[in-house]
Write an enzyme that holds these catalytic residues in place. Sequence first.
Site: not given
Length: 261
Positions: A145, A156
């Site tokens: 990501s 995250y």
Amino acid sequence: MSHAHRFTGKVVIVTGAAQGIGQGVAQRVAAEGGSVLAVDRSDLVKDTVAEITAAGGKAAAFEADLETFAGAQAMVAECLKLYKRVDVLINNVGGTIWAKPFEHYEEAQIEAEVRRSLFPTLWCCRAVLPAMLKKKKGVIVNVSSIATRGVNRVPYAAAKGGVNALTASLAMEHTQNGIRINATAPGGTEAPPRKIPRNAAKQTRQEKVWYQAIVDQTKASSLMHRYGTLDEQIAPILFFASDESSYITGTVLPVGGGDLG
């Protein structure tokens, strides 16, 4: 643009294949001639396989919790039982569960984010290596990501930073063994509403504000100032999974409209 035969004769595991990017990748690999093991912890993965077989492709479904090493090992064992080998592993499990400034995360939430977005890739790479080393050949594509630089999802971001480090380090260890490992780092992606939400709890007004900050920052950080489409994320994954990228390894490719993450 047609790539009709890129995966002919190849056995490809696609994780997180019940919806979104993973579902699209599984469908495209099968359409390009690959034999797919579509893996997810949801039985909705059977729908993905039904669509593939209805279109004349070859695929099987397997349900596993890839946050556990046992789940990853079972997945590889199933692939070897069905297809006798694994040529390509595409690790697509992960995703932000909560959106908020770091000081608002609870201990259990931090651990849950890392379990969701780092461990499935870590376990699946470890589980598939013995089979690939035996054949001295293999390709792994990790889906990371651009949120390794982003607001309101620090756990995250840390997990996806781990995926990037894993990709680089594993490539250094195993390129001489005929195994290529790369990652794409998707930016914001327009996708249909999730069939299974990552977080079932209804958002509070404050949580909506925090989430909107992610959307705003994602668009601001992209030179194109927009979200990408599913197809725009799927294409580079397929490129890395195919022999077209035979001279690329240990690389993380940002796919975020110019946001380098």
